[in-house]
Scaffold this motif. Structure first.
Motif, short mmCIF file in Angstrom:
data_model
loop_
_atom_site.label_atom_id
_atom_site.label_comp_id
_atom_site.label_asym_id
_atom_site.label_seq_id
_atom_site.Cartn_x
_atom_site.Cartn_y
_atom_site.Cartn_z
N GLY A 97 0.81 -1.21 0.00
CA GLY A 97 0.00 0.00 0.00
C GLY A 97 0.84 1.26 0.00
O GLY A 97 0.52 2.24 -0.68
N ILE A 100 2.42 1.73 -3.54
CA ILE A 100 1.41 2.24 -4.48
C ILE A 100 1.10 3.70 -4.18
O ILE A 100 1.00 4.53 -5.11
CB ILE A 100 0.12 1.40 -4.40
CG1 ILE A 100 0.39 -0.03 -4.88
CG2 ILE A 100 -0.99 2.04 -5.23
CD1 ILE A 100 -0.77 -0.96 -4.69
N SER A 101 0.97 4.04 -2.90
CA SER A 101 0.63 5.41 -2.51
C SER A 101 1.73 6.39 -2.92
O SER A 101 1.44 7.46 -3.47
CB SER A 101 0.41 5.49 -0.99
OG SER A 101 -0.68 4.67 -0.60
N SER A 120 -7.71 4.76 -2.90
CA SER A 120 -8.48 3.57 -3.27
C SER A 120 -7.76 2.30 -2.85
O SER A 120 -8.37 1.37 -2.30
CB SER A 120 -8.75 3.56 -4.77
OG SER A 120 -9.52 4.67 -5.16
N SER A 121 -6.45 2.24 -3.08
CA SER A 121 -5.68 1.05 -2.71
C SER A 121 -5.61 0.90 -1.20
O SER A 121 -5.72 -0.22 -0.66
CB SER A 121 -4.27 1.12 -3.30
OG SER A 121 -3.56 2.24 -2.82
N TYR A 167 -13.55 3.81 -0.45
CA TYR A 167 -13.22 3.29 -1.77
C TYR A 167 -14.20 3.81 -2.82
O TYR A 167 -13.79 4.29 -3.89
CB TYR A 167 -13.24 1.76 -1.77
CG TYR A 167 -13.08 1.20 -3.16
CD1 TYR A 167 -11.84 1.18 -3.79
CD2 TYR A 167 -14.20 0.71 -3.86
CE1 TYR A 167 -11.71 0.69 -5.08
CE2 TYR A 167 -14.07 0.23 -5.14
CZ TYR A 167 -12.83 0.22 -5.75
OH TYR A 167 -12.70 -0.24 -7.02
#
Length: 217
Positions: A97, A100-101, A120-121, A167
């Protein structure tokens, strides 16, 4: 407007945490500094927004808050299960996470705009953690006859509902902007408002359970 109600939910959770702090289990005590940060941050957003603006936006603050939420809630969920294998999976999910962030914040949406892919992730990861915990809890429900008075259950169900609401909010946010369609903008904020209600009210109730019902579980 409905939007500012989220601050009342956060304040409720913070007050409950302060009130019950001495009786909280150790894994719940992480919420006191976290909720203090949330309340101060949102207070600044509501009344002193100009102090937080960089490049005419406070999105950088939102992006930072999302990362902090991921770390705090994931650490809490990891603390609810003593299995080392489970903890490793949680920390691996957090690492994914974070990667990705950071990629989204610095290379896709940039630091000065809302990193919707990151949010969202993060929401998917936290929702999965909460769901797995609740599934395991229901598998042993006979050991916890008072689930509605069981603080970890209340916290996990609040996190699950909050993550799902977040989300849907951030997944639709980009779509609304791309289509330049603001007709459903109030609905999107209502979803966000409901998410805040779920997490902070359920957390507040979880804290209060330590003061009133602890002997029942």
């Amino acid at each position: 407007m409905l939007y500012p109600l989220y601050f009342l939910f956060e304040l409720f959770a913070f007050i409950c945490c302060v009130y019950a702090y001495k009786k909280l289990d150790n894994n719940f005590k992480i919420f006191l500094p976290f909720l203090a940060f949330v309340v101060v941050y949102e207070f600044m957003n509501l009344f002193f927004i100009k102090l937080l603006l960089l490049h005419h936006s406070n999105a950088w603050c939102n992006n930072l808050e999302g990362i902090i939420e991921l770390l705090v809630y994931a650490q809490f969920m990891a603390s609810l299960d003593e299995r080392k294998r489970h903890k490793k999976r949680v920390y691996m999910a957090v690492a994914i996470g974070l990667v990705i962030s950071l990629i989204d914040i610095f290379f896709i949406h940039t630091f000065w705009t809302v990193a919707t892919i990151a949010f969202s992730s993060q929401s998917i990861i936290l929702a999965t953690m909460a769901f797995v915990y609740l599934y395991n809890l229901f598998s042993h429900a006979d050991e916890y006859p008072y689930l509605l008075r069981f603080p970890p259950f209340l916290a996990a169900i609040g996190l699950l509902l909050y993550s799902l609401a977040s989300y849907f909010f951030f997944a639709s946010f980009d779509n609304l902007l791309v289509k330049n369609n603001y007709h459903f903008y109030p609905i999107a904020y209502l979803i966000h408002e409901m998410g805040c209600l779920f997490i902070y009210v359920f957390l507040g109730l979880a804290f209060l359970c330590f003061t009133r019902f602890k002997k029942l579980y």
